[in-house]
Design an enzyme around this catalytic site. Structure first.
Site, short mmCIF file in Angstrom:
data_model
loop_
_atom_site.label_atom_id
_atom_site.label_comp_id
_atom_site.label_asym_id
_atom_site.label_seq_id
_atom_site.Cartn_x
_atom_site.Cartn_y
_atom_site.Cartn_z
N HIS A 194 31.64 -6.05 -37.50
CA HIS A 194 31.28 -5.07 -36.27
C HIS A 194 31.98 -4.04 -36.20
CE1 HIS A 194 35.38 -6.12 -34.82
NE2 HIS A 194 35.37 -7.28 -35.41
N CYS A 210 37.81 -10.78 -38.72
CA CYS A 210 36.70 -10.21 -38.86
C CYS A 210 36.77 -8.94 -39.64
CB CYS A 210 36.21 -9.96 -37.25
SG CYS A 210 35.49 -11.22 -36.58
#
Length: 338
Positions: A194, A210
Site C-alpha cells: 500500500h 505490510c
C-alpha cells in the site's frame, strides 16, 4: 585498499542538480544477464538531508546510507560526494509478477512493454520492523483498493494502548490513514502492499508487517498489477549476477531497527564468510569462472548494497588477464582480448 576507495562502479555518471527521479523501468536483457541499471554520483548542496536525497533519487533511506557509510546520517553537508545506488542485481530466478526482497527493502515488478518485450519496474519499500517481521513465502494479489478504510488489527490497538493512546477501530481515507490512497490486498490475512502517509519512512523497517511504497509509486503500480498476479516475498542479503560475462556480488546489511545507522567498521563473522560462498554456488549458472575471493570477502564485510565486480566467466570471453584483478573494478563490460 578499501572497496569504497576504488573506482569500481561501471557506467558512473557525475551529475549536479538532478531532477526528481522516476521509478526505475528497466528492459530485461535477452542474454539473461541480471545486473541492470546505472548508478551515479552527486555533489550535495547546503540544506539537503538524506531523507530529501533518497526521495529525490527514488531510492530508500537505508539504501542511501548503506552506499555512503562515511556520510552523516541526516545532514551530509555542503559539497559532499555521494553515491546514488541505482544499479541492481535481480533477486532469485522468478521473472514474473511481484518479487519483494526484504533484505534490500526493494520491490520488483515484471511486466512487458508496448513492444511486448519483458521489463522490470523496481521501487524502494518499507517493510515490517524486527518485532513485526513481514512473512516470507509465495502469495498472490487478491484485489485493488482505492481510498481504503484501515481497520487496525488488535495487536496494533494494544500497542497504542500501552503508550496511553486510543486508536479508532476504523480509520477513514485521508491524511491520517496509514494505507494511503491505494493498496493491493494480498492472499495473506491482513497483509497489503500500500501507499503511506509518512513518505519519509520509505526504505526503513517501520511497518507492522505490510509493505509500503511512496504515494506516486503505488499509484503507478496498482493499475498495472493484475488480480491473481503471483507475489514472492523473499530475503536475500547477498545477490549474485552477471553482466556481459562479469560476475557481480551485491551484499546488504543485516536487518536493522526503525532508524538504521550505517556501520563504519562492521564486524566480520563466520556467517559473513559462508553467505557469499553459498550464494555464488547457488546463484551462478554453469560457466568457467575466475573469482577473486579476497574481493568477495570484502564485499560481504562492507555490505554497501551495490553490485561490485568480483570475477568473470571465461566461457563468455577473456575479460581480465589472470593475476590482474585490479582491472575489474572499473569495468562496465569486458574488453575483448587481443
Amino acid at each position: 585498499m578499501n572497496i569504497a576507495d576504488k573506482s569500481f562502479w561501471g557506467g558512473v555518471i557525475f551529475v549536479l542538480n538532478l531532477p526528481m527521479a522516476s521509478a526505475e523501468l528497466l528492459n530485461l536483457p535477452e542474454n539473461g544477464d541480471s545486473v541492470l541499471g546505472i548508478s551515479y554520483n552527486i555533489t550535495t548542496h547546503y540544506g539537503e538531508t538524506t531523507l530529501m536525497l533518497a526521495q529525490m533519487h527514488q531510492i530508500g533511506y537505508h539504501e542511501l546510507l548503506s552506499a555512503n557509510p562515511n556520510v552523516h546520517t541526516w545532514m551530509p553537508g555542503e559539497s559532499v560526494r555521494m553515491h546514488i545506488p541505482r544499479q541492481y542485481i535481480l533477486p532469485g530466478k522468478a521473472r514474473t509478477g511481484l518479487v519483494l526482497n526484504l533484505a534490500e527493502l526493494r520491490l520488483y515488478y515484471y511486466d512487458t512493454g508496448p513492444d511486448g518485450k519483458p521489463q522490470v519496474r523496481t521501487y524502494p519499500i518499507s517493510a515490517g520492523r524486527v518485532d513485526w517481521v513481514t512473512p516470507i513465502g509465495m502469495t498472490r494479489v487478491l484485489d485493488r483498493l482505492e481510498n481504503p478504510n484501515w481497520y487496525p488489527p488488535k495487536s496494533v490497538i494494544l500497542e497504542h494502548e500501552a503508550r496511553g493512546e486510543e486508536l479508532p477501530r476504523v480509520v477513514p481515507p485521508g491524511e491520517d490513514n496509514p494505507l494511503g490512497r491505494y493498496a493491493l490486498m494480498l492472499d495473506a490475512e491482513g497483509y497489503f502492499i500500500h501507499g503511506t502517509n509518512r513518505e519519509q519512512g520509505i526504505g526503513m523497517r517501520v511497518t507492522h508487517g505490510c509493505i509500503r511504497l511512496r504515494s506516486n509509486d503505488i499509484a503507478e503500480l496498482v493499475h498495472r498489477v493484475p488480480i491473481d498476479a503471483p507475489v514472492e516475498i523473499t530475503s536475500m542479503p547477498i545477490k549474485v549476477g552477471l553482466l556481459n560475462g562479469i560476475v557481480y556480488v551485491e551484499a546488504h546489511p543485516k536487518p536493522l531497527e526503525e532508524f538504521p545507522m550505517p556501520e563504519k567498521y562492521p564486524v566480520f563473522e563466520e556467517t559473513d564468510i559462508l553467505q557469499p560462498i553459498h550464494a555464488l554456488e547457488e546463484q551462478l549458472p554453469a560457466g568457467d569462472y575466475v573469482i577473486y575471493w579476497e574481493q568477495v570477502m570484502e564485499v560481504a564485510r562492507q555490505r554497501l548494497g551495490i553490485p561490485i565486480a568480483v570475477g568473470w566467466d571465461r566461457s563468455v570471453q577473456v575479460a581480465v588477464p589472470e593475476g590482474r584483478p585490479e582491472l575489474l573494478w572499473s569495468l562496465d563490460k569486458p574488453a575483448s582480448s587481443s
